[in-house]
Each structure stands twice: as structure tokens, then as C-alpha cells.
Write a protein that holds these residues in place. Structure first.
Motif, PDB file in Angstrom:
ATOM      1  N   LEU A  92       0.824  -1.210   0.000  1.00  0.00           N
ATOM      2  CA  LEU A  92       0.000   0.000   0.000  1.00  0.00           C
ATOM      3  C   LEU A  92       0.857   1.260   0.000  1.00  0.00           C
ATOM      4  O   LEU A  92       0.553   2.237  -0.669  1.00  0.00           O
ATOM      5  CB  LEU A  92      -0.934   0.015   1.211  1.00  0.00           C
ATOM      6  N   ALA A  93       1.945   1.226   0.760  1.00  0.00           N
ATOM      7  CA  ALA A  93       2.832   2.394   0.809  1.00  0.00           C
ATOM      8  C   ALA A  93       3.475   2.630  -0.549  1.00  0.00           C
ATOM      9  O   ALA A  93       3.636   3.781  -0.964  1.00  0.00           O
ATOM     10  CB  ALA A  93       3.898   2.190   1.881  1.00  0.00           C
ATOM     11  N   LEU A  94       3.838   1.557  -1.226  1.00  0.00           N
ATOM     12  CA  LEU A  94       4.455   1.702  -2.543  1.00  0.00           C
ATOM     13  C   LEU A  94       3.451   2.125  -3.610  1.00  0.00           C
ATOM     14  O   LEU A  94       3.738   2.972  -4.448  1.00  0.00           O
ATOM     15  CB  LEU A  94       5.123   0.387  -2.963  1.00  0.00           C
ATOM     16  N   ASP A  95       2.281   1.527  -3.579  1.00  0.00           N
ATOM     17  CA  ASP A  95       1.271   1.803  -4.603  1.00  0.00           C
ATOM     18  C   ASP A  95       0.450   3.042  -4.287  1.00  0.00           C
ATOM     19  O   ASP A  95      -0.093   3.665  -5.190  1.00  0.00           O
ATOM     20  CB  ASP A  95       0.312   0.616  -4.764  1.00  0.00           C
ATOM     21  N   ASN A  96       0.312   3.339  -2.988  1.00  0.00           N
ATOM     22  CA  ASN A  96      -0.566   4.430  -2.551  1.00  0.00           C
ATOM     23  C   ASN A  96      -1.950   4.269  -3.162  1.00  0.00           C
ATOM     24  O   ASN A  96      -2.550   5.217  -3.641  1.00  0.00           O
ATOM     25  CB  ASN A  96       0.046   5.792  -2.905  1.00  0.00           C
ATOM     26  N   ASP A  97      -2.425   3.027  -3.152  1.00  0.00           N
ATOM     27  CA  ASP A  97      -3.676   2.709  -3.822  1.00  0.00           C
ATOM     28  C   ASP A  97      -4.488   1.769  -2.941  1.00  0.00           C
ATOM     29  O   ASP A  97      -4.318   0.562  -2.986  1.00  0.00           O
ATOM     30  CB  ASP A  97      -3.372   2.055  -5.171  1.00  0.00           C
ATOM     31  N   MET A  98      -5.387   2.312  -2.134  1.00  0.00           N
ATOM     32  CA  MET A  98      -6.145   1.513  -1.174  1.00  0.00           C
ATOM     33  C   MET A  98      -7.117   0.536  -1.834  1.00  0.00           C
ATOM     34  O   MET A  98      -7.481  -0.466  -1.244  1.00  0.00           O
ATOM     35  CB  MET A  98      -6.932   2.424  -0.221  1.00  0.00           C
ATOM     36  N   HIS A  99      -7.561   0.774  -3.053  1.00  0.00           N
ATOM     37  CA  HIS A  99      -8.572  -0.105  -3.627  1.00  0.00           C
ATOM     38  C   HIS A  99      -8.004  -1.435  -4.113  1.00  0.00           C
ATOM     39  O   HIS A  99      -8.743  -2.287  -4.572  1.00  0.00           O
ATOM     40  CB  HIS A  99      -9.331   0.612  -4.747  1.00  0.00           C
ATOM     41  N   ASN A 100      -6.701  -1.639  -3.980  1.00  0.00           N
ATOM     42  CA  ASN A 100      -6.128  -2.935  -4.354  1.00  0.00           C
ATOM     43  C   ASN A 100      -6.554  -4.041  -3.398  1.00  0.00           C
ATOM     44  O   ASN A 100      -6.555  -5.205  -3.754  1.00  0.00           O
ATOM     45  CB  ASN A 100      -4.599  -2.869  -4.388  1.00  0.00           C
ATOM     46  N   PHE A 101      -6.895  -3.679  -2.186  1.00  0.00           N
ATOM     47  CA  PHE A 101      -7.339  -4.666  -1.211  1.00  0.00           C
ATOM     48  C   PHE A 101      -8.822  -4.445  -0.930  1.00  0.00           C
ATOM     49  O   PHE A 101      -9.219  -3.393  -0.449  1.00  0.00           O
ATOM     50  CB  PHE A 101      -6.534  -4.543   0.100  1.00  0.00           C
ATOM     51  N   SER A 102      -9.600  -5.435  -1.226  1.00  0.00           N
ATOM     52  CA  SER A 102     -11.044  -5.327  -1.084  1.00  0.00           C
ATOM     53  C   SER A 102     -11.445  -5.184   0.379  1.00  0.00           C
ATOM     54  O   SER A 102     -10.986  -5.924   1.235  1.00  0.00           O
ATOM     55  CB  SER A 102     -11.705  -6.570  -1.683  1.00  0.00           C
ATOM     56  N   LYS A 103     -12.332  -4.237   0.651  1.00  0.00           N
ATOM     57  CA  LYS A 103     -12.829  -4.073   2.019  1.00  0.00           C
ATOM     58  C   LYS A 103     -13.754  -5.223   2.398  1.00  0.00           C
ATOM     59  O   LYS A 103     -13.912  -5.531   3.566  1.00  0.00           O
ATOM     60  CB  LYS A 103     -13.555  -2.739   2.159  1.00  0.00           C
ATOM     61  N   ALA A 104     -14.349  -5.867   1.430  1.00  0.00           N
ATOM     62  CA  ALA A 104     -15.249  -6.986   1.714  1.00  0.00           C
ATOM     63  C   ALA A 104     -14.479  -8.238   2.125  1.00  0.00           C
ATOM     64  O   ALA A 104     -15.003  -9.096   2.822  1.00  0.00           O
ATOM     65  CB  ALA A 104     -16.102  -7.287   0.490  1.00  0.00           C
ATOM     66  N   ASP A 105     -13.246  -8.340   1.707  1.00  0.00           N
ATOM     67  CA  ASP A 105     -12.440  -9.516   2.010  1.00  0.00           C
ATOM     68  C   ASP A 105     -11.690  -9.292   3.321  1.00  0.00           C
ATOM     69  O   ASP A 105     -10.697  -8.577   3.371  1.00  0.00           O
ATOM     70  CB  ASP A 105     -11.452  -9.768   0.869  1.00  0.00           C
ATOM     71  N   LYS A 106     -12.175  -9.890   4.399  1.00  0.00           N
ATOM     72  CA  LYS A 106     -11.580  -9.702   5.731  1.00  0.00           C
ATOM     73  C   LYS A 106     -10.133 -10.176   5.788  1.00  0.00           C
ATOM     74  O   LYS A 106      -9.332  -9.643   6.544  1.00  0.00           O
ATOM     75  CB  LYS A 106     -12.402 -10.433   6.796  1.00  0.00           C
ATOM     76  N   SER A 107      -9.778 -11.194   4.997  1.00  0.00           N
ATOM     77  CA  SER A 107      -8.417 -11.715   5.055  1.00  0.00           C
ATOM     78  C   SER A 107      -7.405 -10.738   4.478  1.00  0.00           C
ATOM     79  O   SER A 107      -6.214 -10.871   4.705  1.00  0.00           O
ATOM     80  CB  SER A 107      -8.319 -13.052   4.326  1.00  0.00           C
ATOM     81  N   SER A 108      -7.874  -9.748   3.725  1.00  0.00           N
ATOM     82  CA  SER A 108      -6.944  -8.786   3.153  1.00  0.00           C
ATOM     83  C   SER A 108      -6.852  -7.512   3.992  1.00  0.00           C
ATOM     84  O   SER A 108      -6.060  -6.629   3.672  1.00  0.00           O
ATOM     85  CB  SER A 108      -7.356  -8.426   1.720  1.00  0.00           C
ATOM     86  N   ALA A 109      -7.626  -7.412   5.063  1.00  0.00           N
ATOM     87  CA  ALA A 109      -7.558  -6.241   5.933  1.00  0.00           C
ATOM     88  C   ALA A 109      -6.242  -6.250   6.701  1.00  0.00           C
ATOM     89  O   ALA A 109      -5.757  -7.297   7.115  1.00  0.00           O
ATOM     90  CB  ALA A 109      -8.736  -6.234   6.909  1.00  0.00           C
ATOM     91  N   ILE A 110      -5.663  -5.074   6.858  1.00  0.00           N
ATOM     92  CA  ILE A 110      -4.382  -4.967   7.555  1.00  0.00           C
ATOM     93  C   ILE A 110      -4.631  -4.710   9.031  1.00  0.00           C
ATOM     94  O   ILE A 110      -5.356  -3.793   9.401  1.00  0.00           O
ATOM     95  CB  ILE A 110      -3.529  -3.830   6.958  1.00  0.00           C
ATOM     96  N   ASN A 111      -4.026  -5.522   9.878  1.00  0.00           N
ATOM     97  CA  ASN A 111      -4.151  -5.371  11.320  1.00  0.00           C
ATOM     98  C   ASN A 111      -3.064  -4.412  11.802  1.00  0.00           C
ATOM     99  O   ASN A 111      -1.986  -4.830  12.240  1.00  0.00           O
ATOM    100  CB  ASN A 111      -4.046  -6.734  12.003  1.00  0.00           C
ATOM    101  N   VAL A 112      -3.342  -3.115  11.697  1.00  0.00           N
ATOM    102  CA  VAL A 112      -2.366  -2.087  12.059  1.00  0.00           C
ATOM    103  C   VAL A 112      -2.014  -2.188  13.540  1.00  0.00           C
ATOM    104  O   VAL A 112      -0.872  -1.980  13.936  1.00  0.00           O
ATOM    105  CB  VAL A 112      -2.896  -0.685  11.703  1.00  0.00           C
TER     106      VAL A 112
END
Length: 104
Positions: free
Chosen positions: A57-77
Motif C-alpha cells: 500500500l505504501a508503494l502503490d498508494n492505492d487503497m482499492h487494491n485490497f477489497s474491504k469486503a475480504d476480511k483476510s486482506s484487511a491490515i491489522n495495524v
């Protein structure tokens, strides 16, 4: 004067042994390891994948690459920040405070 320098050196050696605990020497010259605790392999896997996702995400600066509907792709900050907090060398920081008092 020589006695004072020797005493200071002995104090610094004692403080170093007591507070420099984050980095552990390895068998290789000039190489150290730092450890952090995880509950199990799943947490370790989640941490690694979240770190990779965060980097992407930091490299791409593109949040839509990871689907919000897909819980496994959510980042645990929270997990990432907790790990960084565990890696922060507080013992060494405390040591540096004492060194400032000894040599100052």
C-alpha cells in the motif's frame, strides 16, 4: 584522574551488561538478532502478511487494491504497531540516560 576514568569505565561496563539486552550477538562477526514474541504461527503469519500488505500500500498508494469486503486482506495495524513497540529497545534507551549521567 586515572582512578576516576577507570571507575567510569567499570560503571559503563556494568550498565552495558545490564541494559543492552535487545540485540543478541550471533556467531557471525558484527551481526546481531532481535527477538519479538508471538502467540503462535498464525499470529506470526498474520504479522508477516500485514507487513507485506502495508508495504504494498505504501508503494502503490492505492487503497482499492485490497477489497474491504475480504476480511483476510484487511491490515491489522494494531498488531503491527504492537510488534514495533516490542522491538523498540527501551533497555538501551534507559542505558543511554545513565551514560549521560555518568559522563556528563
Amino acid at each position: 584522574m586515572e582512578t576516576n576514568a577507570t571507575e567510569t569505565l567499570q560503571k559503563l561496563q556494568k550498565l552495558t551488561a545490564q541494559y543492552f539486552t535487545t540485540l543478541k550477538p550471533t556467531n557471525e562477526a558484527n551481526s546481531y538478532t532481535a527477538q519479538f514474541k508471538v502467540v503462535n504461527y498464525l499470529e506470526l503469519g498474520c504479522l508477516i502478511t500485514d507487513l507485506l500488505k502495508l508495504c504494498i500500500l505504501a508503494l502503490d498508494n492505492d487503497m482499492h487494491n485490497f477489497s474491504k469486503a475480504d476480511k483476510s486482506s484487511a491490515i491489522n495495524v494494531s498488531l503491527i504497531l504492537e510488534t514495533v513497540l516490542h522491538l523498540f529497545p527501551m533497555n538501551e534507551m534507559e542505558f543511554l540516560g545513565y551514560v549521560g549521567e555518568v559522563v556528563g
